[in-house]
Design an enzyme around this catalytic site. Structure first.
Site, PDB file in Angstrom:
ATOM      1  N   GLN A 134       0.827  -1.203   0.000  1.00  0.00           N
ATOM      2  CA  GLN A 134       0.000   0.000   0.000  1.00  0.00           C
ATOM      3  C   GLN A 134       0.864   1.257   0.000  1.00  0.00           C
ATOM      4  O   GLN A 134       1.649   1.473   0.925  1.00  0.00           O
ATOM      5  CB  GLN A 134      -0.918   0.008   1.228  1.00  0.00           C
ATOM      6  N   GLY A 135       0.709   2.090  -1.012  1.00  0.00           N
ATOM      7  CA  GLY A 135       1.443   3.347  -1.105  1.00  0.00           C
ATOM      8  C   GLY A 135       0.572   4.536  -0.762  1.00  0.00           C
ATOM      9  O   GLY A 135       0.194   5.325  -1.649  1.00  0.00           O
ATOM     10  N   SER A 137       0.738   6.215   2.991  1.00  0.00           N
ATOM     11  CA  SER A 137       1.443   7.059   3.965  1.00  0.00           C
ATOM     12  C   SER A 137       2.726   7.638   3.399  1.00  0.00           C
ATOM     13  O   SER A 137       3.436   6.992   2.616  1.00  0.00           O
ATOM     14  CB  SER A 137       1.765   6.245   5.228  1.00  0.00           C
ATOM     15  N   GLU A 253     -10.373  -1.624   4.669  1.00  0.00           N
ATOM     16  CA  GLU A 253      -9.283  -1.862   5.615  1.00  0.00           C
ATOM     17  C   GLU A 253      -9.787  -1.805   7.049  1.00  0.00           C
ATOM     18  O   GLU A 253      -9.311  -2.542   7.923  1.00  0.00           O
ATOM     19  CB  GLU A 253      -8.175  -0.824   5.413  1.00  0.00           C
ATOM     20  N   SER A 392      -5.119   6.173  12.748  1.00  0.00           N
ATOM     21  CA  SER A 392      -4.889   5.911  14.161  1.00  0.00           C
ATOM     22  C   SER A 392      -6.207   5.760  14.907  1.00  0.00           C
ATOM     23  O   SER A 392      -7.268   6.172  14.426  1.00  0.00           O
ATOM     24  CB  SER A 392      -4.070   7.056  14.781  1.00  0.00           C
ATOM     25  N   ASN A 393      -6.153   5.176  16.093  1.00  0.00           N
ATOM     26  CA  ASN A 393      -7.383   4.994  16.860  1.00  0.00           C
ATOM     27  C   ASN A 393      -8.024   6.322  17.252  1.00  0.00           C
ATOM     28  O   ASN A 393      -9.241   6.400  17.451  1.00  0.00           O
ATOM     29  CB  ASN A 393      -7.105   4.141  18.105  1.00  0.00           C
ATOM     30  N   GLU A 394      -7.227   7.374  17.362  1.00  0.00           N
ATOM     31  CA  GLU A 394      -7.791   8.688  17.618  1.00  0.00           C
ATOM     32  C   GLU A 394      -8.644   9.138  16.423  1.00  0.00           C
ATOM     33  O   GLU A 394      -9.745   9.679  16.581  1.00  0.00           O
ATOM     34  CB  GLU A 394      -6.670   9.710  17.876  1.00  0.00           C
TER      35      GLU A 394
END
Length: 411
Positions: A134-135, A137, A253, A392-394
């Site tokens: 996966q490109g 980030s 995802e 992120s979970n945030e």
């Protein structure tokens, strides 16, 4: 008969029986080498070959991609993949290595790909003949995905890509990458385009560098593009619709997409993999000692273990509810909640295991005195990747608050 069998269609009942029968006689033998805890940690060719052979066997038996159209290499069934996943987990089968392909690339190609792209890419993806990465980030664009700066510029042959992707799982083994690029610097969300990029690491515009994690493993990479050519037939959807295509990827995802991701148990080949849950804490506490007594005699640790057992059981109940849409008050709530709650449950369970082990948690996997083969501290260190991945979970809490609960946006 399972709890869900009463509501299963005749096709699903037959399919479940097929899964059980095939798994009873076809689990692969335990390898002579150590398997990683999951696909994010695959580091060697022998690990990859073993796991790819397993995924291909499960695919050939109809347990991988069974809900995908038969013309694209799938099984042509309806709402059966979750049954295969349940039986694979119950059998303690090894995990599937093509995690990015199965969970992100395949559903995105189904929803946004051309007929030619679907016919070319899906079957070898499902069979683990071609590995995907996966490109998304970048050093300056992680959870803030809309800040992607890797740029694709048109030329006579198609596109030329320049930029820098990071935290690229399995790039060192990948044949293909799902690649989000900026194609218009003047527009933010509307200025991105989505490609499937061949990973030809031949020194011509593509460089793959391993990133060593704190575990010492090399599952992550950074990928640098320097005038890298991509033909226009490898573009998914229209120019400028990359953000919308990426949202399809992220929805799957996070477990909230329309296609269920094929997944397995991760048990065979590792005596401890099946015990890296709350039940494993009980055995660990019996074997680890504090002041000459088993850690299981400590009332505080006993209470903490019981709390983990309760959380694990509650998660399992939610997982069953997520397969029945009628029980969900919002179609995205339970699927989106799944990643959030599971990642924190696994992290907290591994953290408690390290507390139970005490000073022995500092021992490496190769140390014969390491409790449970050193798997618990290893799992704890790796758990941080899961709480960050897929947003992120945030970020996940913001999505649940804004899109499910209707709360005001945080910014």
């Amino acid at each position: 008969m399972t709890e869900s069998a009463h509501s299963e269609s005749p096709e699903q009942v037959v399919y479940r029986a097929h899964c059980k029968a095939w798994l009873a006689g076809n689990l692969p033998p335990r390898p002579s080498f150590r398997l990683p805890l999951g696909p994010l940690e695959i580091a060697t060719e022998e690990q990859l070959e073993y796991l790819c052979a397993w995924q291909k066997a499960a695919y050939s038996a109809g347990l991988v991609g069974c809900d995908y159209p038969s013309e694209y290499g799938g099984g042509g069934l309806r709402d059966c993949q979750w049954i295969a996943n349940h039986e694979l987990k119950a059998a303690g089968a090894p995990f599937f290595p093509n995690i990015v392909g199965l969970g992100m690339a395949a559903p995105t190609i189904v929803h946004h790909g051309t007929e030619a792209q679907k016919r070319r890419l899906l079957r070898p993806l499902l069979a683990a003949e071609e590995i995907w990465c996966q490109g998304f980030s970048e050093p300056g664009a992680g959870s803030d995905l809309a800040n992607v700066q890797t740029f694709a510029e048109r030329d006579a042959e198609g596109w030329r890509v320049c930029g820098h992707k990071v935290w690229t799982t399995l790039a060192h083994f990948a044949t293909w990458m799902i690649l989000l690029c900026r194609t218009d610097r003047g527009r933010k969300h509307e200025g991105m385009t989505y490609f499937v990029a061949p990973m030809h690491a031949d020194g011509k515009g593509l460089t793959i560098r391993p990133l060593v994690k704190m575990t010492g493993e090399l599952g992550f990479n950074e990928v640098l593009f320097d005038d890298y050519p991509i033909t226009d037939d490898l573009r998914l959807d229209e120019v400028g619709r990359g953000w919308q295509v990426a949202m399809t990827t992220l929805l799957h995802e996070r477990g909230a997409g329309s296609l269920v991701t094929p997944s397995s148990g991760g048990g065979v080949g590792d005596d401890n993999a099946a015990t890296l849950g709350a039940a494993g804490l009980v055995e660990l506490a019996k074997r680890c000692h504090r002041a000459g007594k088993p850690a299981s005699d400590d009332p505080r640790l006993r209470d903490a273990i019981v709390e983990m057992l309760i959380r694990e059981r509650a998660f399992a109940q939610n997982e069953r509810r997520a397969t029945v849409r009628a029980l969900t008050d919002h179609p995205l709530r339970l699927p989106l909640q799944h990643k959030l709650t599971l990642s924190e449950l696994l992290q907290d369970t591994a953290r408690l295991a390290c507390e139970i082990e005490g000073v022995a948690a500092t021992l490496h996997q190769t140390d014969p005195h390491a409790p449970a083969g050193g798997r618990w501290p290893h799992a704890y260190m790796n758990s941080y990747g899961f709480t960050i991945a897929a947003g992120s979970n945030e970020v996940q809490r913001n999505i649940l608050g804004e899109r499910v609960l209707g709360l005001a946006k945080s910014k």
